[in-house]
Design an enzyme around this catalytic site. Structure first.
Site, PDB file in Angstrom:
ATOM      1  N   ASP A  30       0.795  -1.000   0.127  1.00 34.54           N
ATOM      2  CA  ASP A  30       0.110   0.128   0.001  1.00 34.54           C
ATOM      3  C   ASP A  30       0.858   1.321  -0.045  1.00 34.54           C
ATOM      4  O   ASP A  30       2.079   1.365   0.648  1.00 34.54           O
ATOM      5  CB  ASP A  30      -1.058  -0.017   1.244  1.00 34.54           C
ATOM      6  CG  ASP A  30      -1.989   1.004   1.314  1.00 34.54           C
ATOM      7  OD1 ASP A  30      -3.450   0.618   0.840  1.00 34.54           O
ATOM      8  OD2 ASP A  30      -1.799   2.169   1.035  1.00 34.54           O
ATOM      9  N   ASN A  86     -12.898  -3.224   2.170  1.00 35.16           N
ATOM     10  CA  ASN A  86     -13.749  -2.341   2.246  1.00 35.16           C
ATOM     11  C   ASN A  86     -14.567  -2.202   0.958  1.00 35.16           C
ATOM     12  O   ASN A  86     -14.156  -2.548  -0.207  1.00 35.16           O
ATOM     13  CB  ASN A  86     -13.035  -0.925   2.310  1.00 35.16           C
ATOM     14  CG  ASN A  86     -12.262  -0.673   3.469  1.00 35.16           C
ATOM     15  OD1 ASN A  86     -12.627  -1.207   4.559  1.00 35.16           O
ATOM     16  ND2 ASN A  86     -11.099  -0.108   3.462  1.00 35.16           N
ATOM     17  N   VAL A  95     -10.949   3.014  -3.864  1.00 33.41           N
ATOM     18  CA  VAL A  95     -10.404   2.538  -5.294  1.00 33.41           C
ATOM     19  C   VAL A  95     -11.370   1.456  -5.645  1.00 33.41           C
ATOM     20  O   VAL A  95     -11.566   0.258  -5.135  1.00 33.41           O
ATOM     21  CB  VAL A  95      -8.948   1.880  -5.024  1.00 33.41           C
ATOM     22  CG1 VAL A  95      -8.836   1.617  -6.558  1.00 33.41           C
ATOM     23  CG2 VAL A  95      -8.047   2.964  -4.612  1.00 33.41           C
ATOM     24  N   HIS A  99     -10.036  -5.305  -3.595  1.00 34.04           N
ATOM     25  CA  HIS A  99      -8.827  -5.349  -3.173  1.00 34.04           C
ATOM     26  C   HIS A  99      -8.869  -5.922  -1.457  1.00 34.04           C
ATOM     27  O   HIS A  99      -9.813  -5.410  -1.055  1.00 34.04           O
ATOM     28  CB  HIS A  99      -7.843  -4.328  -3.161  1.00 34.04           C
ATOM     29  CG  HIS A  99      -8.575  -2.982  -2.721  1.00 34.04           C
ATOM     30  ND1 HIS A  99      -9.533  -2.239  -3.477  1.00 34.04           N
ATOM     31  CD2 HIS A  99      -8.506  -2.366  -1.495  1.00 34.04           C
ATOM     32  CE1 HIS A  99      -9.933  -1.257  -2.919  1.00 34.04           C
ATOM     33  NE2 HIS A  99      -9.214  -1.120  -1.493  1.00 34.04           N
ATOM     34  N   ILE A 100      -7.919  -6.876  -1.263  1.00 32.93           N
ATOM     35  CA  ILE A 100      -7.801  -7.449   0.102  1.00 32.93           C
ATOM     36  C   ILE A 100      -6.840  -6.630   0.948  1.00 32.93           C
ATOM     37  O   ILE A 100      -5.604  -6.667   0.016  1.00 32.93           O
ATOM     38  CB  ILE A 100      -7.612  -8.743   0.259  1.00 32.93           C
ATOM     39  CG1 ILE A 100      -8.751  -9.392  -0.253  1.00 32.93           C
ATOM     40  CG2 ILE A 100      -7.281  -9.146   1.520  1.00 32.93           C
ATOM     41  CD1 ILE A 100      -8.464 -11.107  -0.414  1.00 32.93           C
ATOM     42  N   HIS A 101      -7.061  -5.857   1.975  1.00 30.16           N
ATOM     43  CA  HIS A 101      -5.886  -5.196   2.696  1.00 30.16           C
ATOM     44  C   HIS A 101      -5.348  -6.361   3.647  1.00 30.16           C
ATOM     45  O   HIS A 101      -6.255  -7.133   4.222  1.00 30.16           O
ATOM     46  CB  HIS A 101      -6.460  -4.175   3.478  1.00 30.16           C
ATOM     47  CG  HIS A 101      -6.941  -2.877   2.720  1.00 30.16           C
ATOM     48  ND1 HIS A 101      -6.089  -1.850   2.774  1.00 30.16           N
ATOM     49  CD2 HIS A 101      -8.074  -2.456   2.167  1.00 30.16           C
ATOM     50  CE1 HIS A 101      -6.783  -0.832   2.092  1.00 30.16           C
ATOM     51  NE2 HIS A 101      -7.971  -1.309   1.839  1.00 30.16           N
TER      52      HIS A 101
END
Ligand code: AMP
Ligand code: ZN
Length: 116
Positions: A30, A86, A95, A99-101
């Site tokens: 990130d 999210n 965004v 996506h996986i944080h």
């Protein structure tokens, strides 16, 4: 998606610090990390959010989760980690490419959410 920032990373149109890549999945640091380990795992195919996945996306979603665990360990979060996805307006997704944080590091990441 030509104007999607994460599709641009997939295509190499903008740079990223990649930590994992295969035919379907890309993971990179990130740009504004919240913890010592903060990696984003994305499908190379543009999927706008978890709210728009179809049954055909199930295999890549499963692989993203399984790979996230391997990436967390490889990046030094060896004693656990948190993943966050999210989603949409309420999830405050910034965004619009799924996506996986992965957040982690040597220390606990903190409380999940403030209680209401
Ligand atoms: P979200 O709020 O879940 O959509 O999170 C988007 C994340 O993408 C944020 O943590 C940003 O710091 C990160 N981000 C945005 N642009 C880039 C970029 N070019 N490279 C890496 N991370 C990015
Ligand atoms: Zn995209």
């Amino acid at each position: 998606m030509s104007d999607c920032v994460f599709c641009k990373i997939v295509d190499g149109r903008i740079p990223a610090q990649k930590v994992y890549e295969d035919a379907e999945i890309l993971a990179f640091n990130d740009i504004n990390p919240a913890r010592p380990v903060h990696v984003l795992v994305i499908p190379k195919k543009h999927i706008a959010s978890l709210a728009t996945v179809t049954p055909a996306d199930t295999p890549v979603l499963g692989r993203m989760l399984a790979t996230a665990s391997e990436i967390a360990s490889a990046q030094g979060s060896t004693d656990g980690f948190r993943i966050i996805i999210n989603t949409g307006r309420v999830g405050q997704q910034e965004v619009p490419h799924l996506h996986i944080h992965i957040v982690g590091g040597p220390d606990p990441v903190g409380p999940m959410l403030k209680r209401i």
